[in-house]
Design a protein around this motif. Structure first.
Motif, PDB file in Angstrom:
ATOM      1  N   GLN A   3       0.846  -1.186   0.000  1.00  0.00           N
ATOM      2  CA  GLN A   3       0.000   0.000   0.000  1.00  0.00           C
ATOM      3  C   GLN A   3       0.884   1.238   0.000  1.00  0.00           C
ATOM      4  N   VAL A   4       0.484   2.274  -0.743  1.00  0.00           N
ATOM      5  CA  VAL A   4       1.183   3.548  -0.668  1.00  0.00           C
ATOM      6  C   VAL A   4       0.371   4.491   0.209  1.00  0.00           C
ATOM      7  N   CYS A   5       1.039   5.104   1.199  1.00  0.00           N
ATOM      8  CA  CYS A   5       0.392   6.093   2.073  1.00  0.00           C
ATOM      9  C   CYS A   5       0.841   7.468   1.580  1.00  0.00           C
ATOM     10  N   LEU A   6      -0.028   8.140   0.856  1.00  0.00           N
ATOM     11  CA  LEU A   6       0.365   9.289   0.037  1.00  0.00           C
ATOM     12  C   LEU A   6       0.852  10.499   0.809  1.00  0.00           C
ATOM     13  N   ASN A   7       0.236  10.794   1.976  1.00  0.00           N
ATOM     14  CA  ASN A   7       0.575  12.063   2.622  1.00  0.00           C
ATOM     15  C   ASN A   7       0.488  12.043   4.143  1.00  0.00           C
ATOM     16  N   GLY A   8      -0.511  11.364   4.716  1.00  0.00           N
ATOM     17  CA  GLY A   8      -0.663  11.379   6.159  1.00  0.00           C
ATOM     18  C   GLY A   8      -0.923  12.780   6.679  1.00  0.00           C
ATOM     19  N   PRO A   9      -0.644  13.021   7.951  1.00  0.00           N
ATOM     20  CA  PRO A   9      -0.868  14.352   8.512  1.00  0.00           C
ATOM     21  C   PRO A   9       0.245  15.344   8.191  1.00  0.00           C
ATOM     22  N   ARG A  10       1.155  14.966   7.298  1.00  0.00           N
ATOM     23  CA  ARG A  10       2.257  15.878   6.949  1.00  0.00           C
ATOM     24  C   ARG A  10       1.719  17.101   6.213  1.00  0.00           C
ATOM     25  N   THR A  11       2.541  18.159   6.222  1.00  0.00           N
ATOM     26  CA  THR A  11       2.153  19.436   5.628  1.00  0.00           C
ATOM     27  C   THR A  11       3.208  19.888   4.630  1.00  0.00           C
ATOM     28  N   ALA A  12       3.001  21.081   4.074  1.00  0.00           N
ATOM     29  CA  ALA A  12       3.962  21.640   3.119  1.00  0.00           C
ATOM     30  C   ALA A  12       5.336  21.823   3.756  1.00  0.00           C
ATOM     31  N   ALA A  13       5.379  21.956   5.073  1.00  0.00           N
ATOM     32  CA  ALA A  13       6.664  22.116   5.755  1.00  0.00           C
ATOM     33  C   ALA A  13       7.527  20.870   5.633  1.00  0.00           C
ATOM     34  N   ASP A  14       6.915  19.726   5.289  1.00  0.00           N
ATOM     35  CA  ASP A  14       7.671  18.480   5.160  1.00  0.00           C
ATOM     36  C   ASP A  14       8.272  18.288   3.767  1.00  0.00           C
ATOM     37  N   GLY A  15       8.031  19.236   2.847  1.00  0.00           N
ATOM     38  CA  GLY A  15       8.673  19.166   1.542  1.00  0.00           C
ATOM     39  C   GLY A  15       7.694  18.985   0.395  1.00  0.00           C
ATOM     40  N   THR A  16       8.211  19.141  -0.800  1.00  0.00           N
ATOM     41  CA  THR A  16       7.375  19.122  -2.002  1.00  0.00           C
ATOM     42  C   THR A  16       6.899  17.723  -2.370  1.00  0.00           C
ATOM     43  N   ALA A  17       7.465  16.682  -1.771  1.00  0.00           N
ATOM     44  CA  ALA A  17       7.024  15.321  -2.078  1.00  0.00           C
ATOM     45  C   ALA A  17       5.664  15.007  -1.472  1.00  0.00           C
ATOM     46  N   VAL A  18       5.178  15.848  -0.565  1.00  0.00           N
ATOM     47  CA  VAL A  18       3.897  15.608   0.115  1.00  0.00           C
ATOM     48  C   VAL A  18       2.759  16.185  -0.730  1.00  0.00           C
ATOM     49  N   ALA A  32       2.701   6.199  -8.150  1.00  0.00           N
ATOM     50  CA  ALA A  32       2.995   5.141  -7.177  1.00  0.00           C
ATOM     51  C   ALA A  32       2.477   3.793  -7.662  1.00  0.00           C
ATOM     52  N   VAL A  33       1.283   3.777  -8.247  1.00  0.00           N
ATOM     53  CA  VAL A  33       0.738   2.531  -8.787  1.00  0.00           C
ATOM     54  C   VAL A  33       1.593   2.042  -9.948  1.00  0.00           C
ATOM     55  N   ALA A  34       2.051   2.958 -10.791  1.00  0.00           N
ATOM     56  CA  ALA A  34       2.938   2.569 -11.887  1.00  0.00           C
ATOM     57  C   ALA A  34       4.236   1.971 -11.361  1.00  0.00           C
ATOM     58  N   ALA A  35       4.653   2.414 -10.159  1.00  0.00           N
ATOM     59  CA  ALA A  35       5.879   1.894  -9.547  1.00  0.00           C
ATOM     60  C   ALA A  35       5.663   0.571  -8.834  1.00  0.00           C
ATOM     61  N   GLY A  36       4.385   0.154  -8.675  1.00  0.00           N
ATOM     62  CA  GLY A  36       4.125  -1.147  -8.073  1.00  0.00           C
ATOM     63  C   GLY A  36       3.170  -1.165  -6.905  1.00  0.00           C
ATOM     64  N   ALA A  37       2.666  -0.026  -6.444  1.00  0.00           N
ATOM     65  CA  ALA A  37       1.701  -0.016  -5.342  1.00  0.00           C
ATOM     66  C   ALA A  37       0.390  -0.655  -5.794  1.00  0.00           C
ATOM     67  N   THR A  38      -0.245  -1.404  -4.899  1.00  0.00           N
ATOM     68  CA  THR A  38      -1.481  -2.108  -5.246  1.00  0.00           C
ATOM     69  C   THR A  38      -2.684  -1.614  -4.443  1.00  0.00           C
ATOM     70  N   ASP A  39      -2.485  -0.612  -3.599  1.00  0.00           N
ATOM     71  CA  ASP A  39      -3.555  -0.080  -2.761  1.00  0.00           C
ATOM     72  C   ASP A  39      -3.121   1.310  -2.312  1.00  0.00           C
ATOM     73  N   ILE A  40      -4.096   2.168  -2.012  1.00  0.00           N
ATOM     74  CA  ILE A  40      -3.787   3.561  -1.673  1.00  0.00           C
ATOM     75  C   ILE A  40      -4.453   3.937  -0.353  1.00  0.00           C
ATOM     76  N   HIS A  41      -3.678   4.642   0.484  1.00  0.00           N
ATOM     77  CA  HIS A  41      -4.207   5.238   1.715  1.00  0.00           C
ATOM     78  C   HIS A  41      -3.904   6.731   1.648  1.00  0.00           C
ATOM     79  N   VAL A  42      -4.933   7.566   1.832  1.00  0.00           N
ATOM     80  CA  VAL A  42      -4.760   9.004   1.663  1.00  0.00           C
ATOM     81  C   VAL A  42      -5.493   9.757   2.761  1.00  0.00           C
ATOM     82  N   HIS A  43      -4.951  10.927   3.105  1.00  0.00           N
ATOM     83  CA  HIS A  43      -5.611  11.844   4.026  1.00  0.00           C
ATOM     84  C   HIS A  43      -6.130  13.035   3.224  1.00  0.00           C
ATOM     85  N   PRO A  44      -7.437  13.136   2.971  1.00  0.00           N
ATOM     86  CA  PRO A  44      -7.972  14.332   2.315  1.00  0.00           C
ATOM     87  C   PRO A  44      -7.644  15.574   3.141  1.00  0.00           C
TER      88      PRO A  44
END
Length: 246
Positions: A3-18, A32-44
């Motif tokens: 599973q890829v966890c896209l962002n979590g409670p991180r913010t812009a202060a944690d960098g442009t990868a978030v 991430a799916v193209a890289a091999g992830a088979t499920d997604i977890h995201v924080h709207p």
């Protein structure tokens, strides 16, 4: 399963990868799916970058991601996104677009009601069991345990030298986990050794900027896709470790 966890409670202060907007989350998910992830977890996120259970934001986020990928997409129901248990339930009742699954932290107040409502609405429940909490015991005693989609065994010990022991202790505390599949993952300094242990044990796992910002060699990751690719390599290394020890 990775599973890829896209962002979590991180913010812009944690960098442009978030990724913080629905569009950037969708882009990150697709890569991430193209890289091999088979499920997604995201924080709207709200426009100011705060985690939210808002039905409008949830609908925008899920629709954007689903327009780019064809894998299951799950969200958080963490108490930090809505601290009041009754208000959290009302938010979930008002969702117009439903995720495939949602994580529910078993040490938080109102967990049984949140999980029951999700199941009633046809949303799979990921039981978040954090190390260092009473979540494992509460889950063992829960009548909803056999009904969850999977268990997220979350190792909160960020010390690389202690995370492995914490992981094994957490798994021991979970026992049979009501017969449900277990996804094992760590965070920050403990993320990579715990992920490798998941490979060794043949458990599902996850990786992404929610859990760790740096690659195994210490370099700052540029994207979730980069973390997924590194995670798959570490997972396979864990599997090799297991084969050599037989």
């Amino acid at each position: 399963m990775v599973q890829v966890c896209l962002n979590g409670p991180r913010t812009a202060a944690d960098g442009t990868a978030v990724p913080l907007t629905p569009e950037s989350m969708a882009d990150s998910a697709a890569d991430a799916v193209a890289a091999g992830a088979t499920d997604i977890h995201v924080h709207p996120k709200t426009p100011c970058g705060r985690d939210t259970l808002s039905p409008r934001v949830l609908a925008e986020t899920l629709s954007a991601i689903r327009s780019r990928v064809r894998v299951p997409v799950g969200v958080t129901t963490g108490a930090w996104a809505e601290p009041d248990p009754d208000a959290r339930l009302e938010r979930i009742r008002s969702w117009t677009v439903l995720p495939d699954h949602a994580s529910v932290n078993w040490h938080e107040p109102g967990v049984e009601e949140v999980a029951a409502l999700l199941l009633e609405r046809g949303v799979g429940v990921e039981a978040g069991i954090w190390s260092g909490t009473d979540g494992a015991q509460r889950f063992a005693d829960s009548p909803l345990g056999p009904k969850v989609l999977r268990v997220l065994a979350e190792v909160t010990d960020a010390d690389p030298s202690g995370a492995m022991a914490s992981a094994r202790g957490l798994l021991s505390g979970l026992g049979a986990a009501h017969g449900r599949p277990v996804l094992l993952h760590g965070e920050d300094g403990g993320a990579w050794p715990v992920l490798r242990l998941a490979g060794e044990l043949g458990l599902a796992t996850r990786v992404g900027v929610e859990d760790v910002l740096r690659l195994p060699d210490g370099r700052l990751a540029g994207s979730n896709a980069e973390l997924v690719a590194a995670g798959l390599a570490e997972y396979e290394a864990g599997r090799r470790d297991a084969r050599r020890s037989r």
